[in-house]
Design a protein around this motif. Structure first.
Motif, short mmCIF file in Angstrom:
data_model
loop_
_atom_site.label_atom_id
_atom_site.label_comp_id
_atom_site.label_asym_id
_atom_site.label_seq_id
_atom_site.Cartn_x
_atom_site.Cartn_y
_atom_site.Cartn_z
N TYR A 158 27.06 4.75 -12.69
CA TYR A 158 26.20 3.73 -14.02
C TYR A 158 26.71 4.40 -15.16
N SER A 159 26.55 5.70 -14.66
CA SER A 159 26.38 6.85 -16.74
C SER A 159 27.80 5.94 -17.45
N HIS A 160 26.84 5.46 -18.68
CA HIS A 160 26.49 4.88 -19.61
C HIS A 160 27.93 6.19 -20.87
N SER A 181 26.84 8.54 -23.25
CA SER A 181 27.11 8.35 -24.21
C SER A 181 26.48 9.62 -24.90
N SER A 185 16.28 0.40 -18.22
CA SER A 185 17.40 0.41 -18.02
C SER A 185 18.62 -0.38 -18.40
N THR A 209 20.25 2.07 -25.08
CA THR A 209 21.49 1.34 -24.94
C THR A 209 20.69 0.51 -24.09
N PHE A 241 22.16 -3.99 -24.48
CA PHE A 241 22.44 -4.67 -23.13
C PHE A 241 21.94 -5.84 -23.15
#
Length: 223
Positions: free
Chosen positions: A121-123, A125, A161, A186, A190
């Motif tokens: 699920y890493s964004h 960045s 998160s 982050t 969301f």
């Protein structure tokens, strides 16, 4: 009532909660499972850890050569990596603002090849300011949504998160009278995508900073 979407182990924060007589629910809405992976054989010059968790899953299976430079998103991750016997060369200052850390990190890297152990699920960045040839992504664990239905409506909600928030919203709703604290930019973004607004957003993503916000705005009579 205070809700935090992670299990709290920080001793100073727990003392604050006790002294301020705060009813707290520290309930994660996600869980983590190791993902089978091979330790990288290709050469990389820098390894970047986005959390103590990503570092833990990676270091449980792989060692880092002495020639490799270690970088992390913030102080908590650096503390963990150092507890495993490694020295950290770059530590992000404002872990709650990944864009700022990414800008600083891109200058630090200066064209070197970087390994990113991460979640599914890493964004990603940190990768956004690097070119493709610099980046090696390695999934070392998976994040699973494990929502829990709350029987009450806490007055203050702390989301740590985007995945915790996403999981929370699958079984719970947020009323306009509830106050929301985002662990960083982050998570704040969301919230916006779900038509929600953070009342406060942490810049350093630490329990010390969270305590300051709570003392100043919600629990002013705490010791």
């Amino acid at each position: 009532m205070l809700f935090i979407s992670k299990k709290v182990t920080d001793k100073d924060f727990l003392s604050f909660v006790k002294d301020a007589d705060i009813n707290m629910i520290d309930q994660p809405m996600i869980s983590f499972v190791a993902e089978p992976f091979d330790c990288p054989k290709e050469e990389y010059e820098v390894v970047f850890f986005t959390s103590p968790r990503s570092a833990g899953f990676y270091l449980d299976q792989c060692t880092i050569p002495k020639s490799v430079v270690i970088a992390t998103i913030g102080r908590a991750t650096s503390d963990y990596v150092e507890s495993r016997g490694y020295s950290v060369d770059f530590t992000g200052i404002t872990s709650g603002n990944p864009a700022k850390v990414s800008a600083d990190f891109s200058v630090f890297v200066a064209g070197r090849k970087v390994l990113f152990p991460q979640s599914n699920y890493s964004h990603q960045s940190m990768q956004k300011r690097l070119y493709e040839g610099q980046i090696t992504d390695l999934i070392v664990y998976k994040t699973a949504l494990t929502p829990v239905k709350l029987d009450i409506k806490p007055s203050v909600l702390v989301f740590t998160s985007p995945t915790n928030l996403n999981s929370f919203l699958s079984l719970n709703t947020i009323d306009e009278h509830q106050k929301i604290i985002a662990w960083g930019k982050t998570t704040e973004s969301f919230l916006h995508k779900n038509n929600l607004k953070a009342d406060f957003t942490l810049e350093y993503s630490s329990f010390g900073e969270l305590q300051e916000v709570l003392e100043k705005h919600f629990y002013t009579n705490s010791k």
